[in-house]
Motif scaffolding. Sequence first.
Motif, PDB file in Angstrom:
ATOM      1  N   LEU A  25      47.117  52.599 -17.367  1.00  0.00           N
ATOM      2  CA  LEU A  25      47.769  51.862 -16.721  1.00  0.00           C
ATOM      3  C   LEU A  25      47.508  50.195 -17.129  1.00  0.00           C
ATOM      4  O   LEU A  25      48.338  49.460 -17.301  1.00  0.00           O
ATOM      5  N   LEU A  26      46.122  49.974 -16.850  1.00  0.00           N
ATOM      6  CA  LEU A  26      45.684  48.709 -17.195  1.00  0.00           C
ATOM      7  C   LEU A  26      46.273  48.228 -18.542  1.00  0.00           C
ATOM      8  O   LEU A  26      46.559  47.036 -18.955  1.00  0.00           O
ATOM      9  N   ALA A  27      46.136  49.045 -19.591  1.00  0.00           N
ATOM     10  CA  ALA A  27      46.425  48.928 -20.952  1.00  0.00           C
ATOM     11  C   ALA A  27      47.703  48.461 -21.132  1.00  0.00           C
ATOM     12  O   ALA A  27      48.291  47.613 -21.802  1.00  0.00           O
ATOM     13  N   ALA A  28      48.751  49.264 -20.292  1.00  0.00           N
ATOM     14  CA  ALA A  28      50.029  49.035 -20.363  1.00  0.00           C
ATOM     15  C   ALA A  28      50.498  47.746 -19.729  1.00  0.00           C
ATOM     16  O   ALA A  28      51.503  47.060 -20.139  1.00  0.00           O
ATOM     17  N   LEU A  29      49.833  47.475 -18.553  1.00  0.00           N
ATOM     18  CA  LEU A  29      50.080  46.052 -18.029  1.00  0.00           C
ATOM     19  C   LEU A  29      49.600  44.824 -18.889  1.00  0.00           C
ATOM     20  O   LEU A  29      50.164  44.182 -19.017  1.00  0.00           O
ATOM     21  N   GLU A  38      35.157  47.326  -4.117  1.00  0.00           N
ATOM     22  CA  GLU A  38      35.491  46.004  -4.376  1.00  0.00           C
ATOM     23  C   GLU A  38      35.526  45.386  -5.881  1.00  0.00           C
ATOM     24  O   GLU A  38      36.076  44.513  -6.375  1.00  0.00           O
ATOM     25  N   ALA A  39      34.671  46.097  -6.563  1.00  0.00           N
ATOM     26  CA  ALA A  39      34.814  45.752  -8.129  1.00  0.00           C
ATOM     27  C   ALA A  39      35.814  46.218  -8.851  1.00  0.00           C
ATOM     28  O   ALA A  39      35.645  46.025 -10.082  1.00  0.00           O
ATOM     29  N   HIS A  40      36.628  47.152  -8.419  1.00  0.00           N
ATOM     30  CA  HIS A  40      37.464  47.742  -9.069  1.00  0.00           C
ATOM     31  C   HIS A  40      38.542  46.614  -9.770  1.00  0.00           C
ATOM     32  O   HIS A  40      38.927  45.826  -9.256  1.00  0.00           O
ATOM     33  N   PRO A  41      38.848  46.761 -11.080  1.00  0.00           N
ATOM     34  CA  PRO A  41      39.690  45.850 -11.904  1.00  0.00           C
ATOM     35  C   PRO A  41      41.093  45.702 -11.267  1.00  0.00           C
ATOM     36  O   PRO A  41      41.739  44.709 -11.487  1.00  0.00           O
ATOM     37  N   PHE A  42      41.552  46.755 -10.660  1.00  0.00           N
ATOM     38  CA  PHE A  42      42.839  46.649  -9.728  1.00  0.00           C
ATOM     39  C   PHE A  42      42.962  45.557  -8.883  1.00  0.00           C
ATOM     40  O   PHE A  42      43.856  44.796  -8.776  1.00  0.00           O
ATOM     41  N   TRP A  43      41.917  44.989  -8.192  1.00  0.00           N
ATOM     42  CA  TRP A  43      41.979  44.009  -7.058  1.00  0.00           C
ATOM     43  C   TRP A  43      42.309  42.636  -7.691  1.00  0.00           C
ATOM     44  O   TRP A  43      43.008  41.862  -7.530  1.00  0.00           O
ATOM     45  N   ALA A  44      41.800  42.504  -9.209  1.00  0.00           N
ATOM     46  CA  ALA A  44      41.860  41.007  -9.519  1.00  0.00           C
ATOM     47  C   ALA A  44      42.962  41.011 -10.751  1.00  0.00           C
ATOM     48  O   ALA A  44      43.355  39.905 -10.874  1.00  0.00           O
ATOM     49  N   HIS A  45      43.781  42.148 -11.023  1.00  0.00           N
ATOM     50  CA  HIS A  45      44.678  42.109 -11.984  1.00  0.00           C
ATOM     51  C   HIS A  45      45.828  41.433 -11.486  1.00  0.00           C
ATOM     52  O   HIS A  45      46.506  41.763 -10.281  1.00  0.00           O
ATOM     53  N   THR A 104      49.621  44.785  -7.352  1.00  0.00           N
ATOM     54  CA  THR A 104      49.440  44.737  -5.809  1.00  0.00           C
ATOM     55  C   THR A 104      48.907  45.982  -5.487  1.00  0.00           C
ATOM     56  O   THR A 104      49.239  47.157  -5.257  1.00  0.00           O
ATOM     57  N   VAL A 105      47.846  45.714  -4.594  1.00  0.00           N
ATOM     58  CA  VAL A 105      47.021  46.793  -3.695  1.00  0.00           C
ATOM     59  C   VAL A 105      47.305  46.747  -2.288  1.00  0.00           C
ATOM     60  O   VAL A 105      47.319  45.837  -1.676  1.00  0.00           O
ATOM     61  N   THR A 106      47.822  47.953  -1.900  1.00  0.00           N
ATOM     62  CA  THR A 106      47.729  47.978  -0.358  1.00  0.00           C
ATOM     63  C   THR A 106      46.998  49.111  -0.096  1.00  0.00           C
ATOM     64  O   THR A 106      46.937  50.045  -0.677  1.00  0.00           O
TER      65      THR A 106
END
Length: 313
Positions: free
Chosen positions: A237-241, A261-268, A272-274
């Motif tokens: 997913l990160l690569a596709a984004l 907290e350190a997961h890359p999803f938060w800052a990408h 959107t993280v819910t």
Amino acid sequence: MSAPTILFAAKPDRWPTYEPHLRRALAAAGISDANLTTQADPSDVDYIVYAPNSEVQDFTPYTKLKAVLNLWAGVENVTGNATLTAPLARMVDTGLTDGMVEWCVGHTLRHHLGMDTHIHGQDGIWRNGSVPPLARNRPVTVLGLGALGEAVAQALHGLGFPVSGWSRSPKSIANVTTHHGEEGLQAALSRAEIVILLLPDTPATENILNAKTLAALPEGAVLINPGRGPLIDDDALLAALDSGQIGHATLDVFRQEPLPEAHPFWAHPKITVTPHIASETRPETASETVAENIRRGEAGEPFLHLVDRNLGY
């Protein structure tokens, strides 16, 4: 026939919330004399109203057990329990379903209308250069056509979206173009500008969105996942984004929760993280589902929403 003993097995803070609703629902189902309790001799228990994170993990002592009635829609944390041999029913709750429909429709419209551009762009720039297509020109695909997936698909159809759906086995649903199997998955994804994941977490669905299937989507497609975290390969997913193949991902569920907290999803910037809030079992309506299954058990009728242990849902 003696009154059934019903053990409420969930976190202690859930009992005061559920107790009045369960008693009301049991009375309405004609089982007002039931022994509803949080403490009982296991050999006396007929039904367990169950949350998989409760202290009850060994079902062996429950020798009279007629059914385990799960309070969660997801059953992946209990289906593999070898000590559970009694019937297991998953939660199909009208309140949970309605909540999921509202969350999915809300985020679908958010992405369809491009709301983020204006919500986050309060910087004095007049951004009126793009007009979204009408809903009838925005194909949406729902992966998973159980009770939740079908309800979401029908709600989106009602708003004018052309809706496709995919399930492991064949299904026929009014207003939805249905697909199944591996070839059907490619077809379901090939035109989907928005994809909503509402599949269970099973060995067959883990990483169902991976590098190959993400590449099958139209460039810039949006993902909405209120289903289960392991449905998506995080690295793919990160690569596709980053490549632009996926335009945005709104994620409500994760492999580890809370999301570190350190997961890359938060800052990408395209995620959107819910915090696993898409929908919740509502005690009032969930209690009605539980009471109806207990009524059925006492009347010798088939239980509703039984889990197929081989399929995992």
